[in-house]
Design a protein around this motif. Structure first.
Motif, PDB file in Angstrom:
ATOM      1  N   PRO A  72      -1.529 -11.512   3.920  1.00 29.51           N
ATOM      2  CA  PRO A  72      -2.072 -10.268   4.472  1.00 29.51           C
ATOM      3  C   PRO A  72      -2.761  -9.412   3.410  1.00 29.51           C
ATOM      4  N   VAL A  73      -3.549  -8.438   3.875  1.00 30.78           N
ATOM      5  CA  VAL A  73      -4.075  -7.353   3.045  1.00 30.78           C
ATOM      6  C   VAL A  73      -3.840  -6.052   3.804  1.00 30.78           C
ATOM      7  N   SER A  74      -3.720  -4.949   3.068  1.00 32.96           N
ATOM      8  CA  SER A  74      -3.389  -3.681   3.718  1.00 32.96           C
ATOM      9  C   SER A  74      -4.175  -2.542   3.094  1.00 32.96           C
ATOM     10  N   VAL A  75      -4.251  -1.426   3.829  1.00 34.41           N
ATOM     11  CA  VAL A  75      -5.029  -0.268   3.389  1.00 34.41           C
ATOM     12  C   VAL A  75      -4.469   0.983   4.044  1.00 34.41           C
ATOM     13  N   TYR A  76      -4.665   2.134   3.402  1.00 30.77           N
ATOM     14  CA  TYR A  76      -4.338   3.416   4.021  1.00 30.77           C
ATOM     15  C   TYR A  76      -5.630   4.163   4.291  1.00 30.77           C
ATOM     16  N   ASN A  77      -5.741   4.719   5.516  1.00 33.96           N
ATOM     17  CA  ASN A  77      -6.932   5.465   5.932  1.00 33.96           C
ATOM     18  C   ASN A  77      -6.562   6.939   6.074  1.00 33.96           C
ATOM     19  N   PRO A  78      -6.983   7.797   5.127  1.00 35.11           N
ATOM     20  CA  PRO A  78      -6.616   9.220   5.208  1.00 35.11           C
ATOM     21  C   PRO A  78      -7.278   9.955   6.364  1.00 35.11           C
ATOM     22  N   ASP A  79      -8.389   9.440   6.878  1.00 38.98           N
ATOM     23  CA  ASP A  79      -9.070  10.103   7.986  1.00 38.98           C
ATOM     24  C   ASP A  79      -8.213  10.102   9.244  1.00 38.98           C
ATOM     25  N   THR A  80      -7.433   9.049   9.414  1.00 36.51           N
ATOM     26  CA  THR A  80      -6.610   8.923  10.622  1.00 36.51           C
ATOM     27  C   THR A  80      -5.118   8.917  10.305  1.00 36.51           C
ATOM     28  N   ARG A  81      -4.781   9.103   9.016  1.00 41.86           N
ATOM     29  CA  ARG A  81      -3.384   9.103   8.584  1.00 41.86           C
ATOM     30  C   ARG A  81      -2.676   7.813   9.026  1.00 41.86           C
ATOM     31  N   VAL A  83       0.855  -1.189   0.000  1.00 42.44           N
ATOM     32  CA  VAL A  83       0.000   0.000   0.000  1.00 42.44           C
ATOM     33  C   VAL A  83       0.887   1.235   0.000  1.00 42.44           C
ATOM     34  N   HIS A  84       0.423   2.297  -0.665  1.00 43.33           N
ATOM     35  CA  HIS A  84       1.139   3.577  -0.657  1.00 43.33           C
ATOM     36  C   HIS A  84       0.686   4.398   0.544  1.00 43.33           C
ATOM     37  N   ASN A  85       1.660   4.943   1.287  1.00 46.25           N
ATOM     38  CA  ASN A  85       1.391   5.766   2.468  1.00 46.25           C
ATOM     39  C   ASN A  85       1.746   7.212   2.138  1.00 46.25           C
ATOM     40  N   PRO A  86       0.750   8.072   1.881  1.00 46.07           N
ATOM     41  CA  PRO A  86       1.050   9.453   1.480  1.00 46.07           C
ATOM     42  C   PRO A  86       1.624  10.311   2.606  1.00 46.07           C
ATOM     43  N   VAL A  87       1.442   9.893   3.856  1.00 46.61           N
ATOM     44  CA  VAL A  87       2.002  10.669   4.967  1.00 46.61           C
ATOM     45  C   VAL A  87       3.519  10.564   4.964  1.00 46.61           C
ATOM     46  N   THR A  88       4.023   9.386   4.762  1.00 46.06           N
ATOM     47  CA  THR A  88       5.471   9.153   4.801  1.00 46.06           C
ATOM     48  C   THR A  88       6.073   9.056   3.398  1.00 46.06           C
ATOM     49  N   HIS A  89       5.208   9.159   2.372  1.00 46.63           N
ATOM     50  CA  HIS A  89       5.649   9.015   0.979  1.00 46.63           C
ATOM     51  C   HIS A  89       6.389   7.688   0.783  1.00 46.63           C
ATOM     52  N   ALA A  90       5.848   6.661   1.418  1.00 48.58           N
ATOM     53  CA  ALA A  90       6.489   5.341   1.411  1.00 48.58           C
ATOM     54  C   ALA A  90       5.577   4.309   0.773  1.00 48.58           C
ATOM     55  N   LEU A  91       6.171   3.249   0.221  1.00 51.67           N
ATOM     56  CA  LEU A  91       5.450   2.027  -0.072  1.00 51.67           C
ATOM     57  C   LEU A  91       5.638   1.097   1.111  1.00 51.67           C
ATOM     58  N   GLU A  92       4.544   0.593   1.637  1.00 48.83           N
ATOM     59  CA  GLU A  92       4.571  -0.336   2.776  1.00 48.83           C
ATOM     60  C   GLU A  92       4.293  -1.738   2.230  1.00 48.83           C
ATOM     61  N   LEU A  93       5.238  -2.654   2.420  1.00 52.02           N
ATOM     62  CA  LEU A  93       5.163  -3.998   1.848  1.00 52.02           C
ATOM     63  C   LEU A  93       5.120  -5.032   2.967  1.00 52.02           C
ATOM     64  N   PHE A  94       4.214  -5.988   2.845  1.00 56.10           N
ATOM     65  CA  PHE A  94       4.002  -7.000   3.888  1.00 56.10           C
ATOM     66  C   PHE A  94       4.016  -8.397   3.268  1.00 56.10           C
ATOM     67  N   ALA A  95       4.536  -9.354   4.026  1.00 55.24           N
ATOM     68  CA  ALA A  95       4.534 -10.750   3.575  1.00 55.24           C
ATOM     69  C   ALA A  95       4.698 -11.665   4.779  1.00 55.24           C
ATOM     70  N   VAL A  96       4.178 -12.883   4.664  1.00 57.91           N
ATOM     71  CA  VAL A  96       4.308 -13.890   5.714  1.00 57.91           C
ATOM     72  C   VAL A  96       5.574 -14.697   5.459  1.00 57.91           C
ATOM     73  N   GLY A  97       6.421 -14.777   6.479  1.00 62.77           N
ATOM     74  CA  GLY A  97       7.675 -15.507   6.361  1.00 62.77           C
ATOM     75  C   GLY A  97       7.480 -17.003   6.492  1.00 62.77           C
ATOM     76  N   ARG A  98       8.557 -17.721   6.264  1.00 60.37           N
ATOM     77  CA  ARG A  98       8.470 -19.179   6.357  1.00 60.37           C
ATOM     78  C   ARG A  98       8.329 -19.658   7.787  1.00 60.37           C
ATOM     79  N   ASP A  99       8.532 -18.756   8.761  1.00 64.20           N
ATOM     80  CA  ASP A  99       8.271 -19.087  10.153  1.00 64.20           C
ATOM     81  C   ASP A  99       6.856 -18.700  10.549  1.00 64.20           C
ATOM     82  N   ARG A 100       6.041 -18.274   9.558  1.00 64.95           N
ATOM     83  CA  ARG A 100       4.641 -17.876   9.728  1.00 64.95           C
ATOM     84  C   ARG A 100       4.494 -16.526  10.422  1.00 64.95           C
TER      85      ARG A 100
END
Length: 537
Positions: free
Chosen positions: A393-402, A348-365
């Motif tokens: 996982p799934v992810s989202v950015y909420n502009p109401d709460t940044r 997901v793109h985070n406009p507050v930090t101008h970052a891409l936030e990437l998530f994944a489950v590791g082999r240790d779960r």
């Protein structure tokens, strides 16, 4: 699962002498008929005729349209989990040995019933006779015993035995070749039904169009769309000669006014096609030479005018490719290649930090996080908390709460989430009404019309559920069923439709059809999108 099994089958199979007298001792004198696995189609009958000439094991000459329908139900359930065809082969191998693909309601060996001959410790009789539930229960145990995709590298019969704990574990592997033929035949069936493996959805503000993409049974990419809230179109194929596996990903690119569509081919390469208003759909092109183990995810970064796609290589490495200002796609490259993952990542793109936030489950779960910023590139991977997870996982950015937020299912199926506000430290994991349990991959979308986060997931009863969060609420709502008479497999996909101010939700039914519901001042009932049989396009 049986400590000692006689592999008792439906009486017709035993009478035919397929397996011999060893299986006859437990057959009841007045056996009840087998339980339906779903609709039986003409294509099921045609597949049975063809396969009876190809099979070499216990089913040769005894495959029926009914048994093909049961195999189809198993494959649909596995594909709904976004797993590879090998998982389907493992499940079908198991069921050939356990029941000859008969959904047998008669208690033959201890308390075992159903396709997988699961004992009552697995669940209720009704659940064990539900092909989708029984398959998911089998897959859950397989994933528990073989974490991080390790089942993909083990012999099929060994995996089946590990899950079933049979006294006759040597019987599984000899049926694996026939199971592969059955899975291949279902994948190549002429009876194409949209939604067999889940889907992806998107809103195109340039054309005021909501669109959903999914794969047919033959692996062709199909799509349906609705402009300005009009009736959904019939399904049509996107360059139907190309065949894919898993779940596609799609993102709108405002720089080029294009839809960017990605999918993993049956050769495990990553492919890309795009749509523009003045040219329609492009042909498919392969991005680099990498081969991949799972489905892709994609994102648009407005800070850099870049579209980017992520997927896991066959060794579990995170790989990405990107295109800036509509330019040539980069060669796929690793993101901190020493780390290995399973499943499907989320970004997901985070406009507050101008970052891409990437998530994944590791082999240790565990669930891991990395981020990208323009002045620093990709960070290292860091684990978020101590929870272990059963799915992607799934992810989202909420502009109401940044706030950036990530959701995933714990190993018991509970929905948990973690969040970061204004780029701060990620919170500890917490459950969202933990008594509720789910399967597959959830979906989350922000509804700007109500300022709500809508969280959607399929329960272990195959019913779709919804919970929501609004700035004015004291927390997450309780889970509510979205018409419990409709049954689903896998996870839903959702998008916000700016033309109608509606949340559009799509989910794959247990019959493989793609179903649709929407929120617009209240939730609509589910309806099935027009089916496609041998579509053209």
């Amino acid at each position: 699962m049986k400590k000692k099994r006689q592999h008792a089958l439906a009486s017709i199979a035993v009478t035919a002498g397929i397996l011999g007298s060893v299986f006859t001792s437990g057959i009841p004198a007045h056996a009840s008929p087998n339980v339906s696995c779903g609709p039986i189609t003409a294509a099921d009958g045609a597949a049975a005729v063809r396969l009876n000439q190809q099979l070499t094991g216990s089913l040769r000459g005894y495959l029926t349209a009914y048994r093909v329908s049961c195999a189809r139900a198993i494959v649909n359930a596995v594909q709904g989990r976004r797993l590879s065809d090998r998982a389907s082969v493992i499940a079908i191998t198991t069921v050939i040995v356990e029941s000859l693909l008969d959904n047998n309601p008669n208690v033959i060996d201890h308390t075992s019933v159903g396709l997988f001959q699961q004992q009552d410790s697995w669940g209720s009789t009704a659940n064990r006779l539900n092909p989708t539930w029984a398959t998911n229960a089998f897959i859950n145990e397989m994933l528990r015993m073989y974490p991080s995709g390790s089942w993909q590298n083990e012999q099929i019969g060994v995996v089946a035995q590990a899950v079933q704990r049979s006294a006759f574990g040597e019987r599984y592997q000899p049926q694996a070749a026939d199971a592969q033929k059955i899975v291949n035949a279902l994948a190549a069936s002429d009876s194409v039904t949209a939604g067999q493996v889940g889907g992806a959805s998107v809103y195109n503000p340039d054309t005021r169009t909501a669109e959903v993409f999914t794969l047919g049974r033959d692996g062709a990419m199909g799509h349906s769309y609705s402009t300005d809230g009009a009736v959904w179109s019939d399904w049509s194929m996107i360059n139907g000669a190309s065949k894919f596996a898993g779940v596609p990903s799609v993102v709108h690119n405002p720089t080029t006014h294009a839809l960017e569509l990605f999918a993993v081919g049956k050769d495990r390469g990553l492919y890309h096609a795009y749509w523009v208003a003045d040219g329609g759909w492009s042909s498919w092109s392969r991005l680099g030479d990498w081969t991949f183990s799972g489905s892709p995810v994609s994102v648009y970064n407005p800070d850099t005018r870049t579209a980017e796609v992520f997927a896991l290589g066959e060794d579990g490495t995170m790989v990405h490719s990107y295109s800036t200002d509509g330019g040539v796609w980069s060669d796929p490259s690793m993101i901190n290649g020493a780390s290995k993952f399973a499943g499907v990542p989320s970004v997901v793109h985070n406009p507050v930090t101008h970052a891409l936030e990437l998530f994944a489950v590791g082999r240790d779960r565990g669930l891991y996080h990395a981020y990208w910023v323009a002045d620093g590139g990709w960070s290292g991977w860091s684990r978020l908390g101590d929870w272990t997870f059963s799915g992607s996982p799934v992810s989202v950015y909420n502009p109401d709460t940044r706030t950036a937020e990530v959701f995933a299912l714990g190993e018991d199926g509970a929905m948990v989430h973690s969040y970061s506000t204004d780029g701060g430290v990620w919170s500890d994991w917490s459950m969202i009404n933990g008594a509720s349990k789910f399967v597959g991959v959830p979906s989350v979308v922000r509804n700007p019309a109500t300022n709500a986060l809508e969280l959607l997931a399929v329960g272990k009863d195959n019913v779709a559920y919804r919970a929501y969060w609004t700035p004015s609420s004291s927390g997450w709502s309780s889970w509510s069923a979205m018409n419990g008479s409709w049954k689903f497999t896998g996870g839903p996909t959702a998008t916000y439709n700016g033309a109608t101010n509606a949340v559009e939700v799509f989910a794959t039914g247990t019959d493989g059809a793609t179903n649709h519901s929407y929120y617009q001042n209240g939730w609509s009932d589910w309806h099935t999108l027009p089916g496609w049989n041998t579509p053209t396009g």
